[in-house]
Design an enzyme around this catalytic site. Structure first.
Site, mmCIF file in Angstrom:
data_model
loop_
_atom_site.group_PDB
_atom_site.id
_atom_site.type_symbol
_atom_site.label_atom_id
_atom_site.label_comp_id
_atom_site.label_asym_id
_atom_site.label_seq_id
_atom_site.Cartn_x
_atom_site.Cartn_y
_atom_site.Cartn_z
ATOM 1 N N LYS A 118 0.840 -1.202 0.000
ATOM 2 C CA LYS A 118 0.000 0.000 0.000
ATOM 3 C C LYS A 118 0.879 1.257 0.000
ATOM 4 O O LYS A 118 0.629 2.200 -0.769
ATOM 5 C CB LYS A 118 -0.902 -0.016 1.239
ATOM 6 C CG LYS A 118 -1.970 1.041 1.252
ATOM 7 C CD LYS A 118 -3.056 0.693 2.261
ATOM 8 C CE LYS A 118 -3.994 1.867 2.491
ATOM 9 N NZ LYS A 118 -3.480 2.797 3.521
ATOM 10 N N LYS A 202 -14.777 -9.673 3.723
ATOM 11 C CA LYS A 202 -14.453 -10.306 5.007
ATOM 12 C C LYS A 202 -14.822 -9.366 6.158
ATOM 13 O O LYS A 202 -14.468 -8.187 6.124
ATOM 14 C CB LYS A 202 -12.942 -10.588 5.026
ATOM 15 C CG LYS A 202 -12.402 -10.997 6.373
ATOM 16 C CD LYS A 202 -10.879 -11.120 6.331
ATOM 17 C CE LYS A 202 -10.347 -11.561 7.673
ATOM 18 N NZ LYS A 202 -9.800 -10.559 8.534
ATOM 19 N N LYS A 205 -12.521 -5.510 11.601
ATOM 20 C CA LYS A 205 -12.490 -4.175 12.200
ATOM 21 C C LYS A 205 -11.856 -3.184 11.234
ATOM 22 O O LYS A 205 -12.263 -2.033 11.145
ATOM 23 C CB LYS A 205 -11.683 -4.213 13.506
ATOM 24 C CG LYS A 205 -12.507 -4.637 14.697
ATOM 25 C CD LYS A 205 -11.624 -5.092 15.850
ATOM 26 C CE LYS A 205 -11.216 -6.520 15.697
ATOM 27 N NZ LYS A 205 -10.495 -7.105 16.813
HETATM 28 P P1 ADP Z 1 -10.150 -8.302 12.821
HETATM 29 O O1 ADP Z 1 -9.803 -8.710 11.413
HETATM 30 O O2 ADP Z 1 -11.536 -7.792 12.897
HETATM 31 O O3 ADP Z 1 -9.126 -7.361 13.421
HETATM 32 P P2 ADP Z 1 -8.903 -10.283 14.513
HETATM 33 O O4 ADP Z 1 -7.678 -10.195 13.664
HETATM 34 O O5 ADP Z 1 -8.837 -9.698 15.883
HETATM 35 O O6 ADP Z 1 -10.117 -9.627 13.699
HETATM 36 O O7 ADP Z 1 -9.342 -11.805 14.593
HETATM 37 C C1 ADP Z 1 -9.521 -12.634 15.741
HETATM 38 C C2 ADP Z 1 -9.876 -14.048 15.301
HETATM 39 O O8 ADP Z 1 -11.076 -14.037 14.520
HETATM 40 C C3 ADP Z 1 -8.818 -14.734 14.407
HETATM 41 O O9 ADP Z 1 -8.789 -16.121 14.676
HETATM 42 C C4 ADP Z 1 -9.329 -14.472 13.019
HETATM 43 O O10 ADP Z 1 -8.871 -15.443 12.099
HETATM 44 C C5 ADP Z 1 -10.830 -14.570 13.214
HETATM 45 N N1 ADP Z 1 -11.551 -13.730 12.245
HETATM 46 C C6 ADP Z 1 -11.634 -12.378 12.229
HETATM 47 N N2 ADP Z 1 -12.400 -11.957 11.211
HETATM 48 C C7 ADP Z 1 -12.802 -13.073 10.545
HETATM 49 C C8 ADP Z 1 -13.636 -13.325 9.415
HETATM 50 N N3 ADP Z 1 -14.244 -12.338 8.771
HETATM 51 N N4 ADP Z 1 -13.827 -14.598 9.029
HETATM 52 C C9 ADP Z 1 -13.258 -15.619 9.683
HETATM 53 N N5 ADP Z 1 -12.471 -15.449 10.779
HETATM 54 C C10 ADP Z 1 -12.255 -14.212 11.209
#
Ligand code: ADP
Ligand code: TRP
Length: 331
Positions: A118, A202, A205
């Site tokens: 990016k 997907k 956050k």
């Molecule tokens: P974000 O992407 O919202 O910051 P995190 O990285 O904190 O979420 O993810 C915490 C857990 O939830 C991880 O195991 C991650 O793989 C899973 N996770 C987050 N978003 C998704 C999604 N859209 N689909 C499947 N798993 C997800």
């Protein structure tokens, strides 16, 4: 061989959302119910420090993630449940394993690569906004996993690369000093590998398309009504497999309700109706956890007590691994 260890962590960088629950928390809680294994679940707050630099916010996010697990039924007598920052052994192993991590492996890690790409696109220095915590994030995650001799890591699909990196690092160390670390495997549920968000991308956050797990009934309904659908008319048959609404519905409804909903997709149902039914099942399933969640947040001392207790147990395991590592490297 000892009982297998199952471990996972959630980074407290914002309110937990439905995808965190569906892809990571729910499968982890199901695994924790199985006999003959030890589950270790933790709040990855050192990981959050990469981006959260306000102490009040940092503490609140940490408590929110802890309260989430407990509200959804984690039993801290069975599961070893702790805060990453309460286990200093993690940081000692972090240095050791840094010395077994080729720099090129970090260059290829997807979170770092995405920022570099990016920046390059925008004509900036490629490392703009990258601190060393972000760059070496996969080493810290490998330590989280390897320190506890983890066999299985339940996560969403986006974390697979990190677990492969943890295996590589463990393997580098084991090849030098003999079998020291168990090689972890990931556990990804195929149906929920990527849970879609409000806009169909997907749920994340970072995309601002999430549905917070413990939103009030009113807000939950409002957000569900916003989920993007296509313009297929109500009477036309629809494919449940490609529908965000169905993907979410399946996780909260009973098997019977799921079958019924599939039939309705085939015979024709309006998106508005699906949304209303989706809201009802989620609201019902989360009603009690939502109350418990708020109750835990009002008792930060109790949260603290539970997490400290968990850290004591976690450190017993951590110390054993670390002692073995120190002996092997010649300290
Ligand atoms: P974000 O992407 O919202 O910051 P995190 O990285 O904190 O979420 O993810 C915490 C857990 O939830 C991880 O195991 C991650 O793989 C899973 N996770 C987050 N978003 C998704 C999604 N859209 N689909 C499947 N798993 C997800
Ligand atoms: N990287 C994970 C995430 O973004 C959080 C995490 C940190 C983790 N350490 C871990 C997950 C160890 C599983 C095992 O969601």
């Amino acid at each position: 061989m000892n009982a297998p260890n199952v471990l996972t962590g959630i980074k407290p960088t914002g309110q937990p959302h439905l995808a965190n629950y569906i892809a990571a928390i729910k499968p982890a809680l199901e695994l924790a119910q199985q006999p003959n294994q030890q589950a270790l679940y933790f709040v990855a707050n050192y990981h959050a420090l990469i981006s959260v630099h306000d102490p009040e916010v940092f503490r609140n996010y940490t408590n929110e993630v802890a309260a989430t697990w407990l509200a959804l039924g984690l039993d801290p007598d069975k599961v070893i449940f702790y805060r990453q920052t309460d286990v200093p052994e993690i940081l000692e192993l972090y240095w050791v394993l840094s010395c077994f991590t080729p720099k090129g492996l970090m260059n290829r890690a997807h979170a770092y690569k995405a920022i570099v790409d990016k920046n390059a696109e925008e004509g900036l220095d490629v490392d703009t906004g990258v601190n060393m915590g972000l760059y070496t994030y996969p080493i810290l995650m490998a330590v989280d996993i390897l320190l506890f001799q983890t066999d299985l890591v339940p996560v969403g699909k986006d974390q697979i690369q990190h677990i492969e990196i943890a295996r590589d690092i463990a393997d580098n160390f084991n090849r030098t000093y003999g079998e020291t670390f168990r090689l972890p495997k990931y556990f990804v549920k195929e149906e929920t590998a990527v849970v879609p968000g409000l806009d169909g991308r997907k749920m994340s956050k970072s995309y601002g398309n999430t549905i917070p797990l413990f939103a009030s009934s009113k807000e939950l309904r409002k957000l569900i009504m916003k989920i993007k659908t296509d313009s297929t008319p109500p009477e036309a048959p629809k494919d449940p497999e490609t529908s965000t609404l169905f993907t979410l519905y399946r996780e909260f409804a009973t098997p019977q309700q799921v079958e019924e909903m599939k039939r309705k997709y085939q015979t024709g149902i309006g998106w508005g109706q699906v949304k209303q039914e989706l809201f009802e099942v989620i609201d019902e399933a989360l009603r009690e956890p939502r109350e418990k969640y708020h109750a835990y947040l009002e008792q930060p001392e109790e949260l603290n007590r539970i997490l400290e207790q968990g850290a004591k147990r976690a450190r017993e395991i951590a110390r054993k691994t670390l002692q073995d590592v120190r002996n092997r490297i010649g300290c």
